[in-house]
Design an enzyme around this catalytic site. Structure first.
Site, short mmCIF file in Angstrom:
data_model
loop_
_atom_site.label_atom_id
_atom_site.label_comp_id
_atom_site.label_asym_id
_atom_site.label_seq_id
_atom_site.Cartn_x
_atom_site.Cartn_y
_atom_site.Cartn_z
N CYS A 1 0.86 -1.18 0.00
CA CYS A 1 0.00 0.00 0.00
C CYS A 1 0.90 1.23 0.00
CB CYS A 1 -0.90 -0.04 1.24
SG CYS A 1 -2.01 1.34 1.34
N CYS B 1 -11.33 14.13 4.56
CA CYS B 1 -12.41 13.20 4.86
C CYS B 1 -12.47 13.03 6.38
CB CYS B 1 -12.19 11.87 4.16
SG CYS B 1 -12.03 12.08 2.37
N SER C 1 -13.63 5.60 -3.32
CA SER C 1 -14.07 5.73 -1.93
C SER C 1 -15.47 6.29 -1.92
CB SER C 1 -13.11 6.66 -1.18
OG SER C 1 -11.84 6.07 -1.15
N HIS D 1 -18.55 5.33 0.15
CA HIS D 1 -18.82 5.59 1.57
C HIS D 1 -20.18 6.13 1.97
CE1 HIS D 1 -14.69 4.58 1.98
NE2 HIS D 1 -14.18 5.76 1.76
N ASN E 1 -11.60 1.78 10.91
CA ASN E 1 -10.43 1.63 11.78
C ASN E 1 -10.28 2.87 12.63
OD1 ASN E 1 -9.58 -0.95 10.71
ND2 ASN E 1 -9.07 0.17 8.84
N1 SAH Z 1 -7.09 9.08 -0.96
C1 SAH Z 1 -7.50 7.90 -1.59
C2 SAH Z 1 -6.67 6.70 -1.25
C3 SAH Z 1 -6.25 6.50 0.18
S1 SAH Z 1 -7.38 5.97 1.39
C4 SAH Z 1 -8.94 7.63 -1.31
O1 SAH Z 1 -9.51 8.28 -0.44
O2 SAH Z 1 -9.52 6.79 -1.96
C5 SAH Z 1 -7.71 4.23 1.14
C6 SAH Z 1 -9.11 3.83 1.63
O3 SAH Z 1 -9.21 3.80 3.07
C7 SAH Z 1 -10.17 4.81 1.16
O4 SAH Z 1 -11.30 4.14 0.71
C8 SAH Z 1 -10.46 5.56 2.43
O5 SAH Z 1 -11.70 6.19 2.36
C9 SAH Z 1 -10.38 4.47 3.47
N2 SAH Z 1 -10.25 4.97 4.84
C10 SAH Z 1 -9.80 6.17 5.26
N3 SAH Z 1 -9.84 6.24 6.61
C11 SAH Z 1 -10.32 5.06 7.05
C12 SAH Z 1 -10.57 4.52 8.35
N4 SAH Z 1 -10.27 5.21 9.44
N5 SAH Z 1 -11.05 3.27 8.43
C13 SAH Z 1 -11.29 2.55 7.32
N6 SAH Z 1 -11.07 3.00 6.07
C14 SAH Z 1 -10.60 4.24 5.93
FE1 SF4 Z 2 -7.29 11.94 1.64
FE2 SF4 Z 2 -8.25 9.51 0.98
FE3 SF4 Z 2 -7.93 10.20 3.57
FE4 SF4 Z 2 -9.86 11.35 2.10
S1 SF4 Z 2 -9.70 9.16 2.65
S2 SF4 Z 2 -8.44 12.42 3.51
S3 SF4 Z 2 -8.87 11.52 0.10
S4 SF4 Z 2 -6.30 9.97 2.06
#
Ligand code: SAH
Ligand code: SF4
Length: 392
Positions: free
Chosen positions: A130, A141, A250, A252, A327
């Site tokens: 990753c 986010c 993503s 969600h 998470n």
């Molecule tokens: N920025 C990109 C890629 C990185 S995040 C994106 O947002 O797609 C990879 C994945 O983990 C994304 O689907 C993101 O929404 C998710 N993610 C972020 N924080 C998380 C958390 N605390 N628990 C579970 N998934 C999470």
């Molecule tokens: Fe950035 Fe992806 Fe995290 Fe959203 S979920 S803050 S786009 S890393």
């Protein structure tokens, strides 16, 4: 009379002895064309440049060699000249942590003293790396730890490829001359799901992936690379045409009101705009389905109604729904949905005809799971607000 072939040592005579301003140039992250141009700029004769590019490329990306002196099919003087002009440098590993489940997390320092994290997840007969695309993330986010990090810059292509090379070093996965090719790869898949929004750093991500996919080097197939985006609609099609990788989104949430809150980029490109872009994705097919990532947040987006709305929204798109149990991270404003709730949600999606795997959290004990990444230094800074305020 044809001129005799120039002796190979002639290279060194034409390589200028002066270093380029700023010191030796790092070759990691240059595309083939970029590498060729750098060699020519440093004095490699045009007629030899393509051959030299190929030789050096194989040393660096196939064999994992960093020391020019070990590139034994190049003349000794040429190797010495290369060493004066160039380096083969990777991000520095500041910390390496191994989870009870075997997940490895690397904290890497890149130019300017910034830090990023890379996570290796071993699986049965394969393994996924990753990779981060930015230091922190410009997006915020509300459920993502990375989104709370203030420090942000794009990573260079070299820093992105460098993460793959660091992991291969640690896994001991470079081939050894004279030994049979190992067919089962430890690092077999790559996901752009670490820190940052890859589509906001498109060119560097694209160049890095082209290097990683190159058949004379690391040679990961495009079908083993998945780029995850929060929904940067205007850049989505380019991932297919310029990289050719698989796409994850993503998603969600199933209403704009909730998605606006969870994934703020939704205020710019809403669910309808995102779905239009996905329906038009140039590589869309049943064998190359889009992965919809869906983080399960208790009482926020996890109801049966949400599940039903989700399948209605994505109707007609070849898709797989990846349910991610939230998470937690220190101070997170959400809780993980109950297990029974996640299963009930998965069941509705599954009955509608979509694969709906629930992603097992990996490496939680070392804060390596999805959305938990944030550089250790940033965490410490936050834990000591008074020190941060005084700039200590
Ligand atoms: N920025 C990109 C890629 C990185 S995040 C994106 O947002 O797609 C990879 C994945 O983990 C994304 O689907 C993101 O929404 C998710 N993610 C972020 N924080 C998380 C958390 N605390 N628990 C579970 N998934 C999470
Ligand atoms: Fe950035 Fe992806 Fe995290 Fe959203 S979920 S803050 S786009 S890393």
């Amino acid at each position: 009379m044809t001129a005799p072939a120039a002796p190979i040592t002639q290279d060194v005579l034409t390589l200028p002895r002066r270093l380029p301003a700023g010191g030796p140039v790092n070759l990691v992250g240059l595309t083939r064309e970029g590498l060729r141009a750098a060699l020519v700029a440093a004095g490699t004769p045009e007629a030899q440049a393509t051959m030299r590019t190929r030789q050096i490329w194989q040393w660096v990306y196939h064999w994992g060699v960093r020391d020019f002196a070990a590139m034994t099919n190049l003349a000794k003087d040429y190797r010495a000249a290369l060493a004066r002009h160039f380096t083969v440098a990777l991000p520095e590993v500041v910390r390496r942590e191994v989870s009870a489940d075997g997940t490895r997390k690397y904290l890497l320092r890149v130019a300017g003293g910034h830090e990023v994290e890379t996570v290796y997840i071993p699986e049965e007969g394969r393994g996924t790396l990753c990779v981060s695309s930015q230091v922190g993330c410009t997006l915020t986010c509300s459920f993502c730890h990375t989104g709370t990090q203030r420090l942000v810059r794009n990573l260079t292509a070299g820093e992105i490829v460098g993460q793959v090379m660091v992991a291969r070093d640690d896994l001991g996965e470079w081939p050894v001359a004279g030994q049979p090719k190992v067919e089962t790869r430890l690092l077999s898949n790559l996901v752009l799901m670490g820190m940052g929004e890859p589509l906001y750093n498109f060119e560097a991500v694209r160049d890095a992936m082209r290097i990683v996919m190159d058949g004379e080097g690391i040679a990961l197939s495009r079908r083993r690379i998945t780029l995850s985006t929060s929904g940067v609609v205007p850049e989505i099609a380019r991932a297919a045409t310029e990289i050719g990788c698989l796409l994850a989104v993503s998603f969600h949430a199933t209403t704009d009101a909730v998605r606006d809150r969870l994934v703020p980029i939704n205020r710019k490109w809403n669910i309808a705009a995102l779905l239009d872009a996905l329906r038009a994705y140039p590589r869309l097919s049943n064998s190359e389905r889009i992965t919809f990532e869906y983080v399960m947040l208790k009482d926020v987006n996890d109801s049966d109604d949400d599940a039903r709305r989700l399948v209605r929204l994505i109707a007609g798109i070849p898709a797989k729904i990846n349910l991610i149990p939230f998470n937690e991270w220190p101070g997170a404003p959400y809780r993980r949905s109950e297990w029974e709730r996640i299963e009930a949600f998965a069941d509705i999606v599954h009955k509608a005809g979509y694969a709906s795997p629930i992603r097992t959290p990996r490496g939680e004990d070392i804060m390596a799971a999805c959305g938990q990444l944030k550089s250790a230094t940033e965490r410490e800074r936050r834990a000591r607000p008074s020190a941060a305020a005084t700039g200590i």
